[in-house]
Design a protein around this motif. Structure first.
Motif, short mmCIF file in Angstrom:
data_model
loop_
_atom_site.label_atom_id
_atom_site.label_comp_id
_atom_site.label_asym_id
_atom_site.label_seq_id
_atom_site.Cartn_x
_atom_site.Cartn_y
_atom_site.Cartn_z
N GLN A 185 52.02 -24.19 -21.88
CA GLN A 185 53.13 -23.22 -21.97
C GLN A 185 52.57 -21.81 -21.55
O GLN A 185 53.46 -21.22 -20.98
CB GLN A 185 53.65 -23.17 -23.59
N ILE A 186 51.53 -21.45 -22.16
CA ILE A 186 51.07 -20.12 -21.74
C ILE A 186 50.72 -19.92 -20.24
O ILE A 186 51.03 -19.10 -19.53
CB ILE A 186 49.92 -19.72 -22.50
N SER A 187 50.36 -20.93 -19.53
CA SER A 187 49.96 -21.30 -18.10
C SER A 187 51.22 -20.87 -17.22
O SER A 187 51.47 -20.34 -16.34
CB SER A 187 49.29 -22.37 -17.87
N GLN A 188 52.48 -21.80 -17.83
CA GLN A 188 53.76 -21.65 -17.12
C GLN A 188 54.30 -20.40 -17.34
O GLN A 188 54.68 -19.87 -16.16
CB GLN A 188 54.69 -22.54 -17.70
N PHE A 189 54.20 -19.68 -18.61
CA PHE A 189 54.67 -18.19 -18.77
C PHE A 189 53.95 -17.37 -17.71
O PHE A 189 54.51 -16.42 -17.12
CB PHE A 189 54.38 -17.90 -20.03
N LEU A 190 52.47 -17.60 -17.55
CA LEU A 190 51.99 -16.44 -17.00
C LEU A 190 52.33 -16.75 -15.37
O LEU A 190 52.31 -15.95 -14.57
CB LEU A 190 50.34 -16.80 -17.10
N ARG A 191 52.50 -17.91 -14.70
CA ARG A 191 52.72 -18.20 -13.32
C ARG A 191 54.25 -17.67 -13.25
O ARG A 191 54.46 -17.02 -12.07
CB ARG A 191 52.75 -19.65 -13.19
N ASP A 192 55.03 -17.82 -14.01
CA ASP A 192 56.55 -17.48 -13.77
C ASP A 192 56.50 -15.82 -13.83
O ASP A 192 57.68 -15.44 -13.43
CB ASP A 192 57.45 -17.92 -14.82
N CYS A 193 55.82 -15.20 -14.70
CA CYS A 193 56.07 -13.84 -15.14
C CYS A 193 55.07 -12.71 -14.63
O CYS A 193 55.31 -11.71 -15.09
CB CYS A 193 56.49 -14.04 -16.59
N PRO A 216 55.14 -16.40 -33.15
CA PRO A 216 55.05 -15.01 -33.53
C PRO A 216 54.16 -14.20 -32.61
O PRO A 216 53.22 -14.89 -32.05
CB PRO A 216 54.34 -15.21 -34.71
N ASP A 217 54.20 -12.91 -32.59
CA ASP A 217 53.50 -11.94 -31.81
C ASP A 217 51.81 -12.32 -31.91
O ASP A 217 51.13 -12.18 -30.97
CB ASP A 217 53.65 -10.61 -32.20
N GLN A 218 51.46 -12.39 -33.01
CA GLN A 218 49.81 -12.76 -33.32
C GLN A 218 49.54 -13.84 -32.53
O GLN A 218 48.40 -14.05 -31.74
CB GLN A 218 49.61 -12.58 -34.71
N ALA A 219 50.46 -15.26 -32.54
CA ALA A 219 49.93 -16.33 -32.11
C ALA A 219 50.16 -16.10 -30.49
O ALA A 219 49.23 -16.74 -29.72
CB ALA A 219 50.92 -17.47 -32.48
N PHE A 220 51.00 -15.39 -30.03
CA PHE A 220 51.12 -15.05 -28.53
C PHE A 220 49.89 -14.29 -28.10
O PHE A 220 49.29 -14.83 -27.09
CB PHE A 220 52.30 -14.30 -28.26
N ARG A 221 49.23 -13.25 -28.72
CA ARG A 221 48.21 -12.58 -28.52
C ARG A 221 47.07 -13.37 -28.53
O ARG A 221 46.22 -13.31 -27.65
CB ARG A 221 48.04 -11.37 -29.27
N THR A 222 46.88 -14.42 -29.54
CA THR A 222 45.80 -15.11 -29.45
C THR A 222 45.80 -16.33 -28.07
O THR A 222 44.75 -16.42 -27.52
CB THR A 222 45.84 -16.20 -30.82
N ALA A 223 47.17 -16.66 -27.92
CA ALA A 223 47.15 -17.44 -26.67
C ALA A 223 46.51 -16.74 -25.30
O ALA A 223 45.98 -17.37 -24.51
CB ALA A 223 48.66 -18.12 -26.38
N LEU A 224 46.96 -15.52 -25.22
CA LEU A 224 46.42 -14.79 -24.25
C LEU A 224 45.02 -14.56 -24.01
O LEU A 224 44.45 -14.80 -22.96
CB LEU A 224 47.15 -13.25 -24.03
N ARG A 225 44.27 -14.51 -25.43
CA ARG A 225 43.01 -14.33 -25.60
C ARG A 225 42.54 -15.58 -24.92
O ARG A 225 41.49 -15.71 -24.48
CB ARG A 225 42.71 -13.82 -26.66
N LEU A 226 42.81 -16.69 -25.51
CA LEU A 226 42.32 -17.94 -25.15
C LEU A 226 42.65 -18.39 -23.62
O LEU A 226 41.80 -18.96 -23.10
CB LEU A 226 43.05 -19.07 -25.85
N GLY A 253 42.11 -16.06 -21.48
CA GLY A 253 41.09 -15.24 -20.80
C GLY A 253 41.71 -13.75 -20.53
O GLY A 253 41.10 -13.08 -19.73
N LEU A 254 42.77 -13.47 -21.13
CA LEU A 254 43.56 -12.01 -20.91
C LEU A 254 42.93 -11.23 -22.28
O LEU A 254 43.47 -11.45 -23.30
CB LEU A 254 44.89 -12.23 -20.64
N ARG A 255 42.46 -9.94 -21.92
CA ARG A 255 42.22 -9.27 -23.07
C ARG A 255 42.82 -7.71 -22.93
O ARG A 255 42.26 -7.32 -21.60
CB ARG A 255 40.56 -9.10 -23.14
N PRO A 256 43.32 -7.33 -23.55
CA PRO A 256 43.72 -5.90 -23.59
C PRO A 256 42.71 -4.87 -23.66
O PRO A 256 41.58 -5.02 -24.32
CB PRO A 256 44.95 -5.82 -24.65
#
Length: 95
Positions: free
Chosen positions: A5-13, A45-55, A57-60
């Motif tokens: 799901q996170i991969s699809q979101f990143l590819r789309d957006c 939730p926002d925190q779960a989304f940020r965890t998915a981004l970190r997993l 490989g995306l770090r703010p």
């Protein structure tokens, strides 16, 4: 949120654009919520989304404007939806 799901979101957006200053962490989540709405998914939730981004490989990075994901730019229908809905909620300048 599954890795697919996170991969699809990143590819789309998201587009990697070294000339761009990046996406603010709050705007990144807003983009995700717009993507979920357009794809009939329930956002995590926002925190779960940020965890998915970190997993993924995306770090703010901490900037003067808060936390930003550098060199990333919004794209696609969810970006349009997010931008239009964000500006519709901003109060007009009374001057």
């Amino acid at each position: 949120m599954t890795p697919s799901q996170i991969s699809q979101f990143l590819r789309d957006c998201i587009v990697n654009d070294a000339s761009d200053s990046g996406i603010n962490a709050d705007a990144f989540y807003g983009l995700y919520v717009s993507w979920c709405s357009l794809n009939r998914r329930v956002p995590v939730p926002d925190q779960a989304f940020r965890t998915a981004l970190r997993l993924a490989g995306l770090r703010p990075e901490k900037t003067g404007k808060g936390w930003t994901f550098p060199s990333l730019r919004m794209t696609g229908p969810a970006a349009t939806d997010y931008i239009l809905n964000s500006s519709a909620q901003t109060p007009a300048d009374p001057t």
